[in-house]
Structures are given as structure tokens and as C-alpha cells.
Motif scaffolding. Structure first.
Motif, mmCIF file in Angstrom:
data_model
loop_
_atom_site.group_PDB
_atom_site.id
_atom_site.type_symbol
_atom_site.label_atom_id
_atom_site.label_comp_id
_atom_site.label_asym_id
_atom_site.label_seq_id
_atom_site.Cartn_x
_atom_site.Cartn_y
_atom_site.Cartn_z
ATOM 1 N N ARG A 219 0.848 -1.193 0.000
ATOM 2 C CA ARG A 219 0.000 0.000 0.000
ATOM 3 C C ARG A 219 0.884 1.243 0.000
ATOM 4 N NH1 ARG A 219 -3.578 -1.842 4.999
ATOM 5 N NH2 ARG A 219 -1.462 -2.347 5.614
ATOM 6 N N GLY A 220 0.461 2.236 -0.788
ATOM 7 C CA GLY A 220 1.205 3.489 -0.862
ATOM 8 C C GLY A 220 2.223 3.526 -1.991
ATOM 9 N N LEU A 221 2.517 2.372 -2.586
ATOM 10 C CA LEU A 221 3.489 2.332 -3.686
ATOM 11 C C LEU A 221 2.776 2.536 -5.019
ATOM 12 C CD1 LEU A 221 5.681 -0.697 -2.601
ATOM 13 C CD2 LEU A 221 6.115 1.727 -2.234
ATOM 14 N N LYS A 222 3.439 3.251 -5.925
ATOM 15 C CA LYS A 222 2.879 3.525 -7.249
ATOM 16 C C LYS A 222 3.543 2.647 -8.300
ATOM 17 C CE LYS A 222 0.157 6.899 -6.021
ATOM 18 N NZ LYS A 222 -1.189 6.500 -5.730
ATOM 19 N N CYS A 223 2.816 2.417 -9.385
ATOM 20 C CA CYS A 223 3.297 1.664 -10.534
ATOM 21 C C CYS A 223 4.668 2.207 -10.959
ATOM 22 C CB CYS A 223 2.286 1.819 -11.674
ATOM 23 S SG CYS A 223 2.723 0.912 -13.158
ATOM 24 N N PRO A 224 5.651 1.363 -11.210
ATOM 25 C CA PRO A 224 5.601 -0.096 -11.303
ATOM 26 C C PRO A 224 6.037 -0.825 -10.035
ATOM 27 C CG PRO A 224 7.686 0.618 -12.193
ATOM 28 C CD PRO A 224 6.936 1.874 -11.721
ATOM 29 N N LEU A 225 6.193 -0.124 -8.924
ATOM 30 C CA LEU A 225 6.744 -0.737 -7.712
ATOM 31 C C LEU A 225 5.977 -1.953 -7.187
ATOM 32 C CD1 LEU A 225 8.094 2.349 -5.756
ATOM 33 C CD2 LEU A 225 9.404 0.562 -6.905
ATOM 34 N N PRO A 226 4.625 -1.961 -7.176
ATOM 35 C CA PRO A 226 3.955 -3.168 -6.679
ATOM 36 C C PRO A 226 4.341 -4.443 -7.433
ATOM 37 C CG PRO A 226 2.409 -1.348 -6.677
ATOM 38 C CD PRO A 226 3.655 -0.866 -7.390
ATOM 39 N N VAL A 227 4.424 -4.363 -8.767
ATOM 40 C CA VAL A 227 4.801 -5.551 -9.541
ATOM 41 C C VAL A 227 6.276 -5.886 -9.326
ATOM 42 C CG1 VAL A 227 5.170 -6.435 -11.877
ATOM 43 C CG2 VAL A 227 2.991 -5.428 -11.264
ATOM 44 N N LEU A 228 7.142 -4.893 -9.308
ATOM 45 C CA LEU A 228 8.575 -5.154 -9.121
ATOM 46 C C LEU A 228 8.842 -5.806 -7.767
ATOM 47 C CD1 LEU A 228 10.148 -1.899 -10.610
ATOM 48 C CD2 LEU A 228 9.953 -4.151 -11.684
ATOM 49 N N LYS A 229 8.201 -5.302 -6.724
ATOM 50 C CA LYS A 229 8.404 -5.876 -5.387
ATOM 51 C C LYS A 229 7.766 -7.267 -5.280
ATOM 52 C CE LYS A 229 9.327 -1.735 -2.749
ATOM 53 N NZ LYS A 229 10.637 -2.128 -2.230
ATOM 54 N N THR A 230 6.623 -7.464 -5.937
ATOM 55 C CA THR A 230 5.993 -8.786 -5.952
ATOM 56 C C THR A 230 6.910 -9.786 -6.643
ATOM 57 O OG1 THR A 230 3.765 -7.850 -5.941
ATOM 58 C CG2 THR A 230 3.980 -10.118 -6.735
ATOM 59 N N ALA B 78 -2.633 -1.441 -10.337
ATOM 60 C CA ALA B 78 -2.324 -2.817 -9.939
ATOM 61 C C ALA B 78 -3.377 -3.801 -10.449
ATOM 62 C CB ALA B 78 -2.195 -2.920 -8.418
ATOM 63 N N VAL B 79 -4.626 -3.350 -10.626
ATOM 64 C CA VAL B 79 -5.668 -4.256 -11.119
ATOM 65 C C VAL B 79 -5.384 -4.712 -12.549
ATOM 66 C CG1 VAL B 79 -7.472 -3.384 -9.589
ATOM 67 C CG2 VAL B 79 -7.225 -2.419 -11.867
ATOM 68 N N ILE B 80 -4.567 -3.973 -13.272
ATOM 69 C CA ILE B 80 -4.127 -4.363 -14.609
ATOM 70 C C ILE B 80 -2.770 -5.068 -14.518
ATOM 71 C CG2 ILE B 80 -3.383 -3.490 -16.868
ATOM 72 C CD1 ILE B 80 -5.305 -1.062 -16.275
ATOM 73 N N ASP B 81 -1.864 -4.466 -13.745
ATOM 74 C CA ASP B 81 -0.474 -4.930 -13.700
ATOM 75 C C ASP B 81 -0.285 -6.290 -13.041
ATOM 76 O OD1 ASP B 81 0.174 -2.544 -14.908
ATOM 77 O OD2 ASP B 81 0.897 -1.585 -13.068
ATOM 78 N N ILE B 82 -0.953 -6.543 -11.917
ATOM 79 C CA ILE B 82 -0.750 -7.805 -11.191
ATOM 80 C C ILE B 82 -1.255 -9.004 -12.007
ATOM 81 C CG2 ILE B 82 -1.314 -9.132 -9.104
ATOM 82 C CD1 ILE B 82 0.722 -6.941 -8.465
ATOM 83 N N PRO B 83 -2.489 -8.958 -12.557
ATOM 84 C CA PRO B 83 -2.920 -10.091 -13.391
ATOM 85 C C PRO B 83 -2.007 -10.311 -14.607
ATOM 86 C CG PRO B 83 -4.817 -8.808 -12.727
ATOM 87 C CD PRO B 83 -3.595 -8.021 -12.318
ATOM 88 N N HIS B 84 -1.548 -9.222 -15.209
ATOM 89 C CA HIS B 84 -0.638 -9.322 -16.360
ATOM 90 C C HIS B 84 0.673 -9.988 -15.943
ATOM 91 C CE1 HIS B 84 1.214 -8.314 -20.179
ATOM 92 N NE2 HIS B 84 2.244 -7.831 -19.506
ATOM 93 N N TYR B 85 1.210 -9.561 -14.805
ATOM 94 C CA TYR B 85 2.440 -10.162 -14.267
ATOM 95 C C TYR B 85 2.251 -11.669 -14.052
ATOM 96 C CZ TYR B 85 5.261 -11.948 -10.448
ATOM 97 O OH TYR B 85 6.027 -12.758 -9.655
ATOM 98 N N CYS B 86 1.105 -12.071 -13.490
ATOM 99 C CA CYS B 86 0.848 -13.494 -13.240
ATOM 100 C C CYS B 86 0.862 -14.285 -14.547
ATOM 101 C CB CYS B 86 -0.487 -13.685 -12.531
ATOM 102 S SG CYS B 86 -0.482 -13.126 -10.822
#
Length: 77
Positions: A12-23, A45-53
Motif C-alpha cells: 500500500r502506498g506504492l505507485k506503478c511499477p513498484l507493486p509488480v517489481l516488489k511482488t 495494480a488491477v491491470i499490472d498484477i494479473p498481467h504479471y501473473c
């Protein structure tokens, strides 16, 4: 923090692309089949996380809006 075999990653509090990079960095250390719960406030993240998966071969178990953000549960592929 871990409960059973599910790890919680508070992004929480992190902006794109940090959530995917840290995940991605966190997932490298996990055993196949391990589930991780990711909490984010980044609307992208609702776009980035599913795409990353899809890209990395992980399974998106759940994807749900919560107050102030979004929660994802991913199983390492």
C-alpha cells in the motif's frame, strides 16, 4: 507476516511499477505452490498484477477491491 502457508505483502502506498517489481522480487524466494496475499492502493495494480501473473506463470487465485485499494492472492507457478 505469514499465516499458514500464505504470506502477506503490504504494498500500500506504492505507485506503478513498484507493486509488480516488489511482488516479482518476493516471489523468487518462494516455493512453487506457495500463496501470497498482496495488498495495494495503486489503481493500476488491477491491470499490472494479473498481467504479471500471466507473464511469469503464476495463478491469480483471487482479486478483490477493499477499502482504499485492492487485494490479490497469487499462487507461485
Amino acid at each position: 507476516m505469514s499465516s499458514g502457508n500464505e504470506t502477506v505483502l503490504d504494498l500500500r502506498g506504492l505507485k506503478c511499477p513498484l507493486p509488480v517489481l516488489k511482488t516479482r522480487k518476493h516471489m523468487r524466494a518462494l516455493a512453487t505452490g506457495t500463496q501470497i496475499r498482496i495488498e495495494t492502493t495503486d489503481p493500476l495494480a488491477v491491470i499490472d498484477i494479473p498481467h504479471y501473473c500471466r507473464e511469469d506463470g503464476h495463478q491469480l487465485i483471487s482479486n478483490a477491491p477493499v477499502e482504499g485499494g485492492h487485494v490479490f492472492v497469487i499462487e507461485k507457478g
